[in-house]
Structures are given as structure tokens and as C-alpha cells.
Design a protein around this motif. Structure first.
Motif, PDB file in Angstrom:
ATOM      1  N   PRO A 151       0.805  -1.101  -0.083  1.00 43.43           N
ATOM      2  CA  PRO A 151       0.058  -0.163  -0.019  1.00 43.43           C
ATOM      3  C   PRO A 151       0.712   1.258   0.148  1.00 43.43           C
ATOM      4  O   PRO A 151       0.507   2.227  -0.851  1.00 43.43           O
ATOM      5  CB  PRO A 151      -0.960  -0.062   1.304  1.00 43.43           C
ATOM      6  CG  PRO A 151      -0.203  -1.154   2.273  1.00 43.43           C
ATOM      7  CD  PRO A 151       0.420  -2.022   1.079  1.00 43.43           C
ATOM      8  N   ARG A 152       1.902   1.307   0.755  1.00 46.60           N
ATOM      9  CA  ARG A 152       2.840   2.366   0.590  1.00 46.60           C
ATOM     10  C   ARG A 152       3.418   2.798  -0.397  1.00 46.60           C
ATOM     11  O   ARG A 152       3.535   3.871  -0.952  1.00 46.60           O
ATOM     12  CB  ARG A 152       3.760   2.536   2.068  1.00 46.60           C
ATOM     13  CG  ARG A 152       3.171   2.436   3.374  1.00 46.60           C
ATOM     14  CD  ARG A 152       4.154   2.105   4.385  1.00 46.60           C
ATOM     15  NE  ARG A 152       3.525   2.088   5.650  1.00 46.60           N
ATOM     16  CZ  ARG A 152       4.101   1.871   6.814  1.00 46.60           C
ATOM     17  NH1 ARG A 152       5.456   1.001   6.533  1.00 46.60           N
ATOM     18  NH2 ARG A 152       3.632   1.572   8.008  1.00 46.60           N
ATOM     19  N   LEU A 153       3.875   1.631  -1.150  1.00 45.58           N
ATOM     20  CA  LEU A 153       4.742   1.838  -2.441  1.00 45.58           C
ATOM     21  C   LEU A 153       3.850   2.311  -3.486  1.00 45.58           C
ATOM     22  O   LEU A 153       3.933   3.062  -4.315  1.00 45.58           O
ATOM     23  CB  LEU A 153       5.395   0.538  -2.768  1.00 45.58           C
ATOM     24  CG  LEU A 153       6.096   0.503  -4.153  1.00 45.58           C
ATOM     25  CD1 LEU A 153       6.926   1.372  -4.204  1.00 45.58           C
ATOM     26  CD2 LEU A 153       6.834  -1.031  -4.170  1.00 45.58           C
ATOM     27  N   THR A 154       2.673   1.619  -3.431  1.00 53.54           N
ATOM     28  CA  THR A 154       1.491   2.146  -4.533  1.00 53.54           C
ATOM     29  C   THR A 154       1.088   3.449  -4.188  1.00 53.54           C
ATOM     30  O   THR A 154       1.090   4.171  -5.284  1.00 53.54           O
ATOM     31  CB  THR A 154       0.183   0.998  -4.214  1.00 53.54           C
ATOM     32  OG1 THR A 154       0.679   0.024  -4.404  1.00 53.54           O
ATOM     33  CG2 THR A 154      -0.725   1.531  -5.241  1.00 53.54           C
ATOM     34  N   GLY A 155       1.080   4.041  -2.932  1.00 48.24           N
ATOM     35  CA  GLY A 155       0.764   5.292  -2.952  1.00 48.24           C
ATOM     36  C   GLY A 155       1.665   6.160  -3.356  1.00 48.24           C
ATOM     37  O   GLY A 155       1.460   7.324  -4.050  1.00 48.24           O
ATOM     38  N   ALA A 156       2.883   5.870  -3.088  1.00 46.64           N
ATOM     39  CA  ALA A 156       4.040   6.665  -3.746  1.00 46.64           C
ATOM     40  C   ALA A 156       4.102   6.783  -5.385  1.00 46.64           C
ATOM     41  O   ALA A 156       4.193   7.839  -5.753  1.00 46.64           O
ATOM     42  CB  ALA A 156       5.537   6.088  -3.220  1.00 46.64           C
ATOM     43  N   LEU A 224       7.068  -0.391   1.267  1.00 42.61           N
ATOM     44  CA  LEU A 224       8.056   0.668   1.441  1.00 42.61           C
ATOM     45  C   LEU A 224       8.068   0.825   2.938  1.00 42.61           C
ATOM     46  O   LEU A 224       7.091   0.739   3.755  1.00 42.61           O
ATOM     47  CB  LEU A 224       7.458   1.893   0.692  1.00 42.61           C
ATOM     48  CG  LEU A 224       8.204   3.047   0.858  1.00 42.61           C
ATOM     49  CD1 LEU A 224       9.765   2.935  -0.277  1.00 42.61           C
ATOM     50  CD2 LEU A 224       7.656   4.236  -0.218  1.00 42.61           C
ATOM     51  N   SER A 225       9.223   1.178   3.672  1.00 42.72           N
ATOM     52  CA  SER A 225       9.216   1.606   5.083  1.00 42.72           C
ATOM     53  C   SER A 225       8.510   2.711   5.494  1.00 42.72           C
ATOM     54  O   SER A 225       8.272   3.551   4.613  1.00 42.72           O
ATOM     55  CB  SER A 225      10.562   1.348   5.563  1.00 42.72           C
ATOM     56  OG  SER A 225      11.314   2.840   4.927  1.00 42.72           O
ATOM     57  N   LEU A 226       8.243   2.970   6.743  1.00 38.70           N
ATOM     58  CA  LEU A 226       7.809   4.129   7.019  1.00 38.70           C
ATOM     59  C   LEU A 226       8.246   5.301   6.984  1.00 38.70           C
ATOM     60  O   LEU A 226       8.015   6.345   6.729  1.00 38.70           O
ATOM     61  CB  LEU A 226       7.197   4.003   8.548  1.00 38.70           C
ATOM     62  CG  LEU A 226       6.417   5.147   9.332  1.00 38.70           C
ATOM     63  CD1 LEU A 226       5.269   5.655   8.701  1.00 38.70           C
ATOM     64  CD2 LEU A 226       6.187   5.154  10.825  1.00 38.70           C
ATOM     65  N   THR A 227       9.887   5.180   7.156  1.00 35.25           N
ATOM     66  CA  THR A 227      10.969   6.069   6.831  1.00 35.25           C
ATOM     67  C   THR A 227      11.045   6.465   5.325  1.00 35.25           C
ATOM     68  O   THR A 227      10.942   7.873   5.129  1.00 35.25           O
ATOM     69  CB  THR A 227      12.212   5.625   7.541  1.00 35.25           C
ATOM     70  OG1 THR A 227      12.257   5.402   8.719  1.00 35.25           O
ATOM     71  CG2 THR A 227      13.167   6.706   7.020  1.00 35.25           C
ATOM     72  N   SER A 229       8.347   5.932   3.317  1.00 39.64           N
ATOM     73  CA  SER A 229       7.270   6.955   2.889  1.00 39.64           C
ATOM     74  C   SER A 229       7.117   8.188   3.258  1.00 39.64           C
ATOM     75  O   SER A 229       6.664   8.998   2.603  1.00 39.64           O
ATOM     76  CB  SER A 229       5.953   6.000   3.622  1.00 39.64           C
ATOM     77  OG  SER A 229       5.888   4.596   3.420  1.00 39.64           O
ATOM     78  N   THR A 230       7.787   8.473   4.667  1.00 40.27           N
ATOM     79  CA  THR A 230       7.703   9.892   5.023  1.00 40.27           C
ATOM     80  C   THR A 230       8.703  10.662   4.068  1.00 40.27           C
ATOM     81  O   THR A 230       8.419  11.819   3.766  1.00 40.27           O
ATOM     82  CB  THR A 230       8.505   9.650   6.456  1.00 40.27           C
ATOM     83  OG1 THR A 230       7.448   9.112   7.439  1.00 40.27           O
ATOM     84  CG2 THR A 230       8.244  11.128   6.925  1.00 40.27           C
ATOM     85  N   ALA A 231       9.852  10.224   3.631  1.00 38.92           N
ATOM     86  CA  ALA A 231      10.596  10.819   2.721  1.00 38.92           C
ATOM     87  C   ALA A 231      10.104  10.956   1.495  1.00 38.92           C
ATOM     88  O   ALA A 231      10.155  12.135   1.004  1.00 38.92           O
ATOM     89  CB  ALA A 231      11.995   9.884   2.629  1.00 38.92           C
ATOM     90  N   TRP A 232       9.328  10.115   0.898  1.00 38.27           N
ATOM     91  CA  TRP A 232       8.515  10.309  -0.314  1.00 38.27           C
ATOM     92  C   TRP A 232       7.624  11.544  -0.013  1.00 38.27           C
ATOM     93  O   TRP A 232       7.240  12.347  -0.993  1.00 38.27           O
ATOM     94  CB  TRP A 232       7.958   9.108  -0.853  1.00 38.27           C
ATOM     95  CG  TRP A 232       9.002   8.268  -1.537  1.00 38.27           C
ATOM     96  CD1 TRP A 232       9.332   7.137  -1.080  1.00 38.27           C
ATOM     97  CD2 TRP A 232       9.731   8.650  -2.653  1.00 38.27           C
ATOM     98  NE1 TRP A 232      10.463   6.562  -1.846  1.00 38.27           N
ATOM     99  CE2 TRP A 232      10.546   7.278  -3.022  1.00 38.27           C
ATOM    100  CE3 TRP A 232       9.848   9.683  -3.601  1.00 38.27           C
ATOM    101  CZ2 TRP A 232      11.549   7.366  -4.092  1.00 38.27           C
ATOM    102  CZ3 TRP A 232      10.786   9.352  -4.678  1.00 38.27           C
ATOM    103  CH2 TRP A 232      11.537   8.413  -4.808  1.00 38.27           C
ATOM    104  N   LEU A 233       6.756  11.397   0.883  1.00 34.10           N
ATOM    105  CA  LEU A 233       5.864  12.307   1.286  1.00 34.10           C
ATOM    106  C   LEU A 233       6.308  13.728   1.562  1.00 34.10           C
ATOM    107  O   LEU A 233       6.012  14.865   0.738  1.00 34.10           O
ATOM    108  CB  LEU A 233       5.141  12.092   2.578  1.00 34.10           C
ATOM    109  CG  LEU A 233       4.098  13.059   2.810  1.00 34.10           C
ATOM    110  CD1 LEU A 233       2.841  12.851   1.859  1.00 34.10           C
ATOM    111  CD2 LEU A 233       3.475  12.604   4.203  1.00 34.10           C
ATOM    112  N   MET A 234       7.753  14.058   1.782  1.00 34.22           N
ATOM    113  CA  MET A 234       8.321  15.360   2.143  1.00 34.22           C
ATOM    114  C   MET A 234       8.772  15.901   0.894  1.00 34.22           C
ATOM    115  O   MET A 234       8.711  16.869   0.322  1.00 34.22           O
ATOM    116  CB  MET A 234       9.626  15.167   3.018  1.00 34.22           C
ATOM    117  CG  MET A 234       9.115  14.690   4.527  1.00 34.22           C
ATOM    118  SD  MET A 234      10.563  14.511   5.689  1.00 34.22           S
ATOM    119  CE  MET A 234      11.283  16.034   5.578  1.00 34.22           C
TER     120      MET A 234
END
Length: 253
Positions: A151-156, A224-227, A229-234
Motif C-alpha cells: 500500500p505505501r509503495l503504491t501510494g508513492a 516501503l518502510s515508514l521512513t 514513505s515519509t521521505a517520499w511524502l516530504m
């Protein structure tokens, strides 16, 4: 004249775009992204150092730029491999720099446009690397929808795709507005058609990657790790902020 030849090679129009795409395809993955970023920036700098021509040459370059942009946007509709999708989308976007140059855009803005339409394609290539590690190939739709397993990788990946198709409020959107404000009415129609084809191609890619039977997570792989995911969000937030600041500065100017 030398600068113009450099721009034709590094910021290629058809048929030189065929050679550049072939070269990008055979490069190692770790080298594709820096090359993809460097080519349009150096090409835009070379264009900025060259006075825009007039008469038949300007008309010929305008027609060739419009044809190149439409050709590669149309080719995107049949592509599901993310590495190929990213480089074809970038090749379709680079003629916008030529259009803006032919209509008098300043050198610094040419470089800004080149970066705004190329950085998302480079990010998509990074996403393709992550997909290939988990799926075995950066090919969407072959194994079903990715969301339940990653889910995280798909969102990114979805956000990167939105940036690549120049959706607001990403920088590519403001770059397109700047180019359309600069060019002639006929080329504006071409740019809008290219934009529509990008959106159509992205919708096709989403259909293959986000719908269908659920893809089970492969053994030994993780989302994708939480870290991460946060990096991609930033990174996405920074892109939005730069896009808004750049758009505001351009309109104020």
C-alpha cells in the motif's frame, strides 16, 4: 550554431529522440536517472545561449516539436513498463522547452521548465526500481493490483505519476501554464492535446496497476518502510511548495 546542435542532441526532437531513447534503455539503471536529468538541463542552457531563429526555420522547429510531443504522448498509451513510460513521457515533455524558446522565453525559465517536466520522470524511474525489486519487473498489470500487498509503495507510485502528468499543484502544471502563456495559439492546442494524452496514458497505467485480482506479496519482500514513505511524502510536499512559489513568482513577474 554549435549551441543549437548541442540542444538538438541533448534535448532531442524526432528522429534524434529515437537514438536518445535507445541509449537510455541500454544504460545501467543507476545511470539512467542522472543522465535523464542532465540531458534536458544542459540542452535548455544551450538553447538559452542561442538567439531564436525566425522564418521557415522557426516554423519547421515548431512543427517538429509539436509532432515529437504528440508522437511520444500517443506511444504512452501502449506502455505498461514504468521505466519505458517514464522516459517516453520525458521525451514528450522536452519539446515544450523548444516551443518556449522559439517564442522568446528567458534562459533561466527554460531551465526551470526543463527541470519541472523532467524531475517527475526521474522520480518515476526510482519508483520503477522499487517495483522491480518487489515484483520482479517494473511492469504493472501483469500480476494484478499492487495496493493490498504494497500500500505505501503504491501510494508513492500514484503520487509520482500525478506529478509526471503535470497535475496541479505540482511544478509541471505551472510550467505548462508558463509555456502556454508564451507560445502561439496553434501550439497551445498541441500542448493541451499532449496533456490530455498524458492523462489518458496515466489512467490506463492506473487501471492495470490498481485494479484486477489481488497480487500476493512475494516471499522475502516488504512494503516501503515508514521512513521511506515519509521521505517520499516530504519530497512530494517540497515539489508542491516549489511549484506554488515558482508559479506565484512567474505570475507576479
Amino acid at each position: 550554431m554549435i549551441e543549437l546542435l548541442i540542444a538538438l542532441v541533448l534535448l532531442p526532437l524526432f528522429p534524434l529522440s529515437l537514438l536518445v531513447n535507445a541509449a537510455l534503455q541500454v544504460l545501467p539503471v543507476w545511470l539512467r536517472i542522472p543522465v535523464l536529468l542532465a540531458l534536458p538541463v544542459i540542452g535548455a542552457v544551450a538553447l538559452g545561449m542561442t538567439p531564436a531563429p525566425g522564418g521557415p526555420l522557426a516554423l519547421g522547429l515548431s512543427v517538429l516539436a509539436g509532432f515529437t510531443a504528440l508522437l511520444y504522448a500517443w506511444r504512452l498509451l501502449a506502455v505498461r513498463e514504468v521505466f519505458i513510460w517514464a522516459r517516453l513521457q520525458a521525451t514528450s515533455a522536452w519539446p515544450l522547452v523548444w516551443m518556449a524558446w522559439l517564442h522568446g522565453m528567458s534562459p533561466d525559465k527554460l531551465v526551470a521548465v526543463a527541470l519541472a517536466v523532467t524531475v517527475p520522470a526521474a522520480v518515476l524511474m526510482l519508483m520503477a526500481c522499487a517495483l522491480r525489486r518487489r515484483l520482479g519487473a517494473a511492469y504493472v498489470g501483469l500480476v494484478g493490483r499492487m495496493g493490498p500487498a504494497y500500500p505505501r509503495l503504491t501510494g508513492a507510485w500514484v503520487v509520482a505519476l500525478l506529478a509526471a502528468l503535470a497535475a496541479p499543484p505540482f511544478p509541471g502544471f505551472f510550467a505548462l501554464l508558463a509555456v502556454m502563456h508564451q507560445i502561439s495559439a496553434g501550439l497551445v492546442v498541441v500542448v493541451l492535446a499532449v496533456w490530455l494524452l498524458w492523462s489518458w496514458a496515466a489512467a490506463v497505467l492506473w487501471q492495470h496497476g490498481l485494479f484486477g485480482p489481488e497480487f500476493p506479496r512475494a516471499t522475502g519482500t516488504a512494503d516501503l518502510s515508514l521512513t521511506g514513505s515519509t521521505a517520499w511524502l516530504m519530497l512530494a510536499a517540497a515539489g508542491v511548495v516549489f511549484g506554488l512559489i515558482g508559479g506565484w513568482a512567474w505570475w507576479m513577474h
